[in-house]
Structure formats: structure tokens, C-alpha cells
Design a protein around this motif. Structure first.
Motif, PDB file in Angstrom:
ATOM      1  N   MET A   1      32.929  -9.718  -0.119  1.00 28.25           N
ATOM      2  CA  MET A   1      33.609  -9.552   1.316  1.00 28.25           C
ATOM      3  C   MET A   1      32.477 -10.132   2.140  1.00 28.25           C
ATOM      4  O   MET A   1      31.296 -10.120   1.952  1.00 28.25           O
ATOM      5  CB  MET A   1      33.805  -7.999   1.452  1.00 28.25           C
ATOM      6  N   MET A   2      33.115 -10.671   3.237  1.00 28.44           N
ATOM      7  CA  MET A   2      32.044 -11.190   4.201  1.00 28.44           C
ATOM      8  C   MET A   2      31.509 -10.196   5.182  1.00 28.44           C
ATOM      9  O   MET A   2      32.517  -9.448   5.772  1.00 28.44           O
ATOM     10  CB  MET A   2      32.766 -12.290   5.143  1.00 28.44           C
ATOM     11  N   LYS A   3      30.217 -10.183   5.443  1.00 31.52           N
ATOM     12  CA  LYS A   3      29.893  -9.134   6.333  1.00 31.52           C
ATOM     13  C   LYS A   3      30.153  -9.856   7.842  1.00 31.52           C
ATOM     14  O   LYS A   3      29.538 -10.950   8.330  1.00 31.52           O
ATOM     15  CB  LYS A   3      28.053  -9.098   6.187  1.00 31.52           C
ATOM     16  N   ILE A   4      30.587  -9.027   8.723  1.00 30.58           N
ATOM     17  CA  ILE A   4      30.967  -9.655   9.896  1.00 30.58           C
ATOM     18  C   ILE A   4      30.030  -8.947  11.064  1.00 30.58           C
ATOM     19  O   ILE A   4      29.887  -9.331  12.166  1.00 30.58           O
ATOM     20  CB  ILE A   4      32.494  -9.579  10.382  1.00 30.58           C
ATOM     21  N   TYR A   5      29.135  -7.869  10.648  1.00 34.29           N
ATOM     22  CA  TYR A   5      28.594  -7.139  11.916  1.00 34.29           C
ATOM     23  C   TYR A   5      27.683  -5.869  10.883  1.00 34.29           C
ATOM     24  O   TYR A   5      28.076  -5.435  10.129  1.00 34.29           O
ATOM     25  CB  TYR A   5      29.289  -6.087  12.755  1.00 34.29           C
ATOM     26  N   GLU A   6      26.131  -6.035  11.474  1.00 32.82           N
ATOM     27  CA  GLU A   6      25.492  -4.966  10.880  1.00 32.82           C
ATOM     28  C   GLU A   6      24.747  -4.135  12.240  1.00 32.82           C
ATOM     29  O   GLU A   6      24.028  -4.936  12.986  1.00 32.82           O
ATOM     30  CB  GLU A   6      24.356  -5.532  10.190  1.00 32.82           C
ATOM     31  N   GLY A   7      24.859  -3.087  12.167  1.00 32.36           N
ATOM     32  CA  GLY A   7      24.364  -2.157  13.215  1.00 32.36           C
ATOM     33  C   GLY A   7      23.343  -1.369  12.789  1.00 32.36           C
ATOM     34  O   GLY A   7      22.934  -1.485  11.468  1.00 32.36           O
ATOM     35  N   LYS A   8      22.740  -0.254  13.400  1.00 30.13           N
ATOM     36  CA  LYS A   8      21.724   0.318  13.039  1.00 30.13           C
ATOM     37  C   LYS A   8      21.922   1.317  11.742  1.00 30.13           C
ATOM     38  O   LYS A   8      21.035   1.629  10.980  1.00 30.13           O
ATOM     39  CB  LYS A   8      21.047   1.223  14.129  1.00 30.13           C
ATOM     40  N   ALA A   9      23.275   1.723  11.774  1.00 32.09           N
ATOM     41  CA  ALA A   9      23.489   2.649  10.798  1.00 32.09           C
ATOM     42  C   ALA A   9      24.636   2.148  10.034  1.00 32.09           C
ATOM     43  O   ALA A   9      24.908   3.044   9.005  1.00 32.09           O
ATOM     44  CB  ALA A   9      24.007   4.291  11.442  1.00 32.09           C
ATOM     45  N   LYS A  10      25.287   1.136  10.122  1.00 33.37           N
ATOM     46  CA  LYS A  10      26.445   0.934   9.532  1.00 33.37           C
ATOM     47  C   LYS A  10      26.805  -0.704   9.303  1.00 33.37           C
ATOM     48  O   LYS A  10      25.951  -1.448  10.295  1.00 33.37           O
ATOM     49  CB  LYS A  10      27.833   1.416  10.037  1.00 33.37           C
ATOM     50  N   ILE A  11      27.578  -1.049   8.425  1.00 27.92           N
ATOM     51  CA  ILE A  11      27.696  -2.518   8.137  1.00 27.92           C
ATOM     52  C   ILE A  11      29.239  -2.603   8.090  1.00 27.92           C
ATOM     53  O   ILE A  11      29.827  -2.010   7.541  1.00 27.92           O
ATOM     54  CB  ILE A  11      27.123  -3.244   6.889  1.00 27.92           C
ATOM     55  N   LEU A  12      30.026  -3.731   8.788  1.00 23.44           N
ATOM     56  CA  LEU A  12      31.074  -3.923   8.759  1.00 23.44           C
ATOM     57  C   LEU A  12      31.464  -5.149   7.683  1.00 23.44           C
ATOM     58  O   LEU A  12      30.929  -6.277   7.913  1.00 23.44           O
ATOM     59  CB  LEU A  12      31.993  -4.273  10.272  1.00 23.44           C
ATOM     60  N   TYR A  13      32.377  -4.900   7.000  1.00 28.22           N
ATOM     61  CA  TYR A  13      32.875  -6.138   6.222  1.00 28.22           C
ATOM     62  C   TYR A  13      34.323  -6.699   6.466  1.00 28.22           C
ATOM     63  O   TYR A  13      35.148  -5.766   6.468  1.00 28.22           O
ATOM     64  CB  TYR A  13      32.824  -5.986   4.718  1.00 28.22           C
ATOM     65  N   GLN A  14      34.547  -7.775   6.394  1.00 30.09           N
ATOM     66  CA  GLN A  14      36.073  -8.352   6.403  1.00 30.09           C
ATOM     67  C   GLN A  14      36.872  -8.075   5.141  1.00 30.09           C
ATOM     68  O   GLN A  14      36.231  -8.596   4.189  1.00 30.09           O
ATOM     69  CB  GLN A  14      36.009  -9.734   7.079  1.00 30.09           C
ATOM     70  N   THR A  15      37.911  -7.520   5.180  1.00 38.57           N
ATOM     71  CA  THR A  15      38.681  -7.637   3.839  1.00 38.57           C
ATOM     72  C   THR A  15      39.731  -8.603   3.909  1.00 38.57           C
ATOM     73  O   THR A  15      39.694  -9.676   4.657  1.00 38.57           O
ATOM     74  CB  THR A  15      39.591  -6.158   3.917  1.00 38.57           C
ATOM     75  N   GLU A  16      40.282  -8.719   2.880  1.00 33.98           N
ATOM     76  CA  GLU A  16      41.719  -9.819   2.597  1.00 33.98           C
ATOM     77  C   GLU A  16      42.608  -9.729   3.677  1.00 33.98           C
ATOM     78  O   GLU A  16      43.133 -10.704   4.223  1.00 33.98           O
ATOM     79  CB  GLU A  16      42.195  -9.688   1.253  1.00 33.98           C
TER      80      GLU A  16
END
Ligand code: 5GP
Length: 234
Positions: A1-16
Motif C-alpha cells: 500500500m502506498m503511504k499518503i500521509y504520516e502524522g505525529k501519531a498515525k499513518i495513512l495508506y491508500q487502498t485499491e
């Protein structure tokens, strides 16, 4: 999965699915705009479980949220939204930056819950922002702010009730909203002891991130206690 954002406490990944993201909860713990940092083992697992609980409770009460489902210990599936760069803070009792800025003694019960906005900009130190400036800067319209305030007041009532059942006082909390693919303003981010001030009803002690900010105790033990009181199985 592609990381689209990393914050201080969480990371967001793009799904299909272009409309869905995976939200990963880290153990990273920060305060005072990153000036204080520590790894607190297991915090991500606790916050994922606690936030899942509240997102479900809020959904059942008719609040629209980005939460779709908990995937595993550290991950949630959420709707992709465009985050409105505002920290929406709801206060029931004076504490933290409110006490400091306005000279109101910590612990003073406010005559009615206060909803305030901070501009989510780490480089500026997340300054308190008036509605006129939110509008002038094109962050959100007055109409959007009215809707956000209404949602926030409802969320406050639901959360206050939930915490009260477990002997905890909800002093204040921070939430964030985003705009989904249907152009709806929905609750995003998380609801956890990282973003709420929670005081024990009996002795006023903290069970939240203030323990870390003020080096008053172990946040992992405190967050476990919050989860236990809420009936969350880990
Ligand atoms: P204060 O403005 O008094 O520092 O914070 C008010 C409430 O919002 C507290 O419950 C605090 O934990 C939460 N809050 C404020 N800023 C942030 C932030 O940048 N991140 C998180 N997780 N919570 C915040």
C-alpha cells in the motif's frame, strides 16, 4: 500500500479503492508541537481500540464518521476525506491552553460547552483562529463552521455521557472533520486519550496525555484503564 500521509501519531495508506484508506496507529507520543517525544509501547493498539469504540458509538447515534471497520490491532479502514485544517476543540471545564490564555482557573466549569477552532499548522503552532479568519483564509465557510459546531456539540453530549458511565469526566477534546466524496462534512481522525482530557470523578487525577505532557504518570497504564472501564477487550 502506498503511504499518503504520516502524522505525529498515525499513518495513512491508500487502498485499491480510491475512496478508502488504511489508518495505522503508531506508538509515537508527542507534546508541545513535537518538542517532547517518546515511544510508548502499545499506545497505538490502545488508541485504535478506544477510537474504534467511540466511532461506533457515534455512528449508532447518527453522527457521520470516516470509520468503516477495524482491520487489526493497529489498523482501521476509513473513508478518504479532504481534511479541513482545523482542530475543533470542545471544552466543558477550563484547563490547558484555555486556562493559560484567558486566566481561568483550571477546573472551573464553563457555563456552557465552548467550541473553538485552532488552525492546524504545526509551523505556526496551531494558533487559535476566529471564524472570520477561517472564512477569510478560505479554510471553511461560515455555513461549514455552523455545521461543524453543531456536530461537535452533539458529539460532546454523547462522549460526556459515555465517559460519565465509567466514572470519568470529559474536560475537553480535540476533533477533526473532513469532506468525503459525497461532499459531506464528516468526523475524521481519532477519539482517544491522546486527544481528550479525562479526569477521574473521585479524585480528579488525569487518565490522558497530560500524564505525558506533565510527566505525572504512565500513559499506557492510564489508557488501559480507560479501555477497561469502557468495556473494551484488547
Ligand atoms: P489545549 O488547547 O488546552 O492544549 O487542548 C485542548 C484539548 O485538545 C486537549 O484535550 C488536548 O489533548 C487536545 N489537543 C489540542 N491540540 C492537540 C493536538 O495537536 N493533538 C492532539 N492529539 N490533541 C490536541
Amino acid at each position: 500500500m502506498m503511504k499518503i500521509y504520516e502524522g505525529k501519531a498515525k499513518i495513512l495508506y491508500q487502498t485499491e479503492n480510491p475512496k478508502e484508506l488504511v489508518q495505522y496507529f503508531k506508538d509515537d507520543t508527542t507534546a508541545f508541537n513535537n518538542q517532547k517525544f517518546a515511544l510508548k509501547e502499545g499506545k497505538g493498539v490502545l488508541n485504535n481500540a478506544i477510537s474504534t469504540h467511540f466511532m461506533q458509538v457515534l455512528s449508532e447515534s447518527g453522527i457521520k464518521t470516516h470509520f468503516i471497520k477495524k482491520i487489526d490491532e493497529r489498523n482501521q479502514l476509513v473513508q478518504k476525506v479532504q481534511i479541513i485544517p482545523l482542530e475543533v476543540i470542545v471544552r466543558n471545564i477550563a484547563a490547558g491552553s484555555f486556562s493559560k490564555k484567558f486566566g481561568v482557573e483550571r477546573g472551573t466549569i464553563l457555563s456552557k460547552p465552548l467550541v473553538e477552532f485552532s488552525y492546524k499548522r504545526d509551523d505556526l503552532g496551531d494558533p487559535l483562529i476566529p471564524e472570520s479568519h477561517v472564512d477569510a483564509l478560505g479554510i471553511a465557510t461560515f455555513e461549514n463552521l455552523k455545521e461543524i459546531t453543531e456536530h461537535s456539540r452533539k458529539i460532546n453530549i454523547i462522549l460526556q455521557k459515555e465517559f460519565k458511565k465509567t466514572g470519568l469526566i470529559l474536560v475537553d477534546f480535540k476533533i477533526e472533520f473532513g469532506i468525503n466524496s459525497k461532499n459531506e462534512i464528516i468526523l475524521a481522525d481519532e477519539i482517544s486519550p491522546d486527544s481528550c482530557r479525562l479526569w477521574n470523578e473521585n479524585d480528579g487525577t488525569s487518565l490522558d496525555k497530560d500524564l505525558f505532557r506533565e510527566e505525572k504518570g504512565d500513559i499506557i497504564e492510564a489508557y488501559k484503564e480507560v479501555a477497561k472501564r469502557l468495556g473494551i477487550t484488547l
